[in-house]
Design a protein around this motif. Sequence first.
Motif, PDB file in Angstrom:
ATOM      1  N   THR A   1       0.835  -1.198   0.000  1.00 15.33           N
ATOM      2  CA  THR A   1       0.000   0.000   0.000  1.00 15.33           C
ATOM      3  C   THR A   1       0.868   1.245   0.000  1.00 15.33           C
ATOM      4  O   THR A   1       0.641   2.186  -0.776  1.00 15.33           O
ATOM      5  N   CYS A   2       1.882   1.262   0.856  1.00 18.07           N
ATOM      6  CA  CYS A   2       2.767   2.429   0.949  1.00 18.07           C
ATOM      7  C   CYS A   2       3.532   2.661  -0.350  1.00 18.07           C
ATOM      8  O   CYS A   2       3.707   3.805  -0.780  1.00 18.07           O
ATOM      9  N   VAL A   3       3.992   1.583  -0.966  1.00 21.78           N
ATOM     10  CA  VAL A   3       4.735   1.712  -2.218  1.00 21.78           C
ATOM     11  C   VAL A   3       3.835   2.283  -3.311  1.00 21.78           C
ATOM     12  O   VAL A   3       4.242   3.166  -4.073  1.00 21.78           O
ATOM     13  N   LYS A   4       2.600   1.798  -3.387  1.00 19.04           N
ATOM     14  CA  LYS A   4       1.678   2.305  -4.400  1.00 19.04           C
ATOM     15  C   LYS A   4       1.330   3.763  -4.127  1.00 19.04           C
ATOM     16  O   LYS A   4       1.219   4.568  -5.061  1.00 19.04           O
TER      17      LYS A   4
ATOM     18  N   GLN B   1       5.849  13.108   2.687  1.00 19.56           N
ATOM     19  CA  GLN B   1       5.224  14.034   3.630  1.00 19.56           C
ATOM     20  C   GLN B   1       3.704  13.845   3.646  1.00 19.56           C
ATOM     21  O   GLN B   1       3.077  13.845   4.715  1.00 19.56           O
ATOM     22  N   LYS B   2       3.106  13.686   2.457  1.00 17.58           N
ATOM     23  CA  LYS B   2       1.664  13.472   2.390  1.00 17.58           C
ATOM     24  C   LYS B   2       1.278  12.141   3.029  1.00 17.58           C
ATOM     25  O   LYS B   2       0.245  12.039   3.694  1.00 17.58           O
ATOM     26  N   ILE B   3       2.092  11.119   2.813  1.00 21.33           N
ATOM     27  CA  ILE B   3       1.795   9.816   3.393  1.00 21.33           C
ATOM     28  C   ILE B   3       1.835   9.898   4.910  1.00 21.33           C
ATOM     29  O   ILE B   3       0.948   9.379   5.601  1.00 21.33           O
ATOM     30  N   ARG B   4       2.853  10.553   5.442  1.00 21.79           N
ATOM     31  CA  ARG B   4       2.947  10.708   6.902  1.00 21.79           C
ATOM     32  C   ARG B   4       1.751  11.504   7.436  1.00 21.79           C
ATOM     33  O   ARG B   4       1.185  11.180   8.486  1.00 21.79           O
TER      34      ARG B   4
ATOM     35  N   LEU C   1      -6.056   2.437   1.361  1.00 21.39           N
ATOM     36  CA  LEU C   1      -5.606   3.803   1.165  1.00 21.39           C
ATOM     37  C   LEU C   1      -5.227   3.993  -0.296  1.00 21.39           C
ATOM     38  O   LEU C   1      -4.481   3.182  -0.848  1.00 21.39           O
ATOM     39  N   VAL C   2      -5.731   5.051  -0.923  1.00 22.12           N
ATOM     40  CA  VAL C   2      -5.430   5.325  -2.325  1.00 22.12           C
ATOM     41  C   VAL C   2      -5.115   6.796  -2.491  1.00 22.12           C
ATOM     42  O   VAL C   2      -5.494   7.630  -1.661  1.00 22.12           O
TER      43      VAL C   2
END
Length: 212
Positions: free
Chosen positions: A55-58, A66-69, A90-91
């Motif tokens: 999920t994180c890689v995608k 920064q947006k992911i965090r 999460l997308v």
Amino acid sequence: MSYEPKMAAALSGATMAQLAHWRKPPPKGEPILRPELSPDKPILYSFRDIVALRTCVKLRNDASLQKIRKALDTLRVDLGERQHLSEYQLVSDGSTIYLVAPDQAVDLVKRRGHTVIAEMVDVLRPFYRNGRSIPDLFEPRDHVRVVPGVRGGEPVIAGTRIPSAEVAALVRDGIAPERIDDFYAGVSREAALDAADFANYVDSYQPVREAA
């Protein structure tokens, strides 16, 4: 089943450097993903960790770290969602990140907490990252499978409980693929070649050691 970092990288598409970075907490907040089985040496990831890492890689394809965090901070702190990250869909559409439920989606970055509409993305299917093809999680090769209920999720030859790594080791030792059946009944030449190919793919995640 536990996965060492190299196998976790190969099955998720994350680089070894990303895995190390994502394990570390920022000055304020939580790490992106703390390995469920063993966060300290020896570092061991769970199958749920692999799903979360994919999920994180995608997400990283379309969103900054920064947006992911920020999205994970909204998820964990603002929304109080404290389950394992693999439990959430999460997308990203490039501008923000959504938490997707069956009948709605919640903006986690731009309009934090607002219900919106977002497209579902299946993180288990193949995808591309930095020019590299990340395989299907459950079918990394035509004759190699990852089945959580078989040998704890260790990659095996399709339709068997035979670890693909053991078949690959024989091929690497010089055993002709068509002769693998002498050691493991029912393992075809094609399956042996797939096992060896997958092993080479896994090894491609091994960090390159710089000469002294």
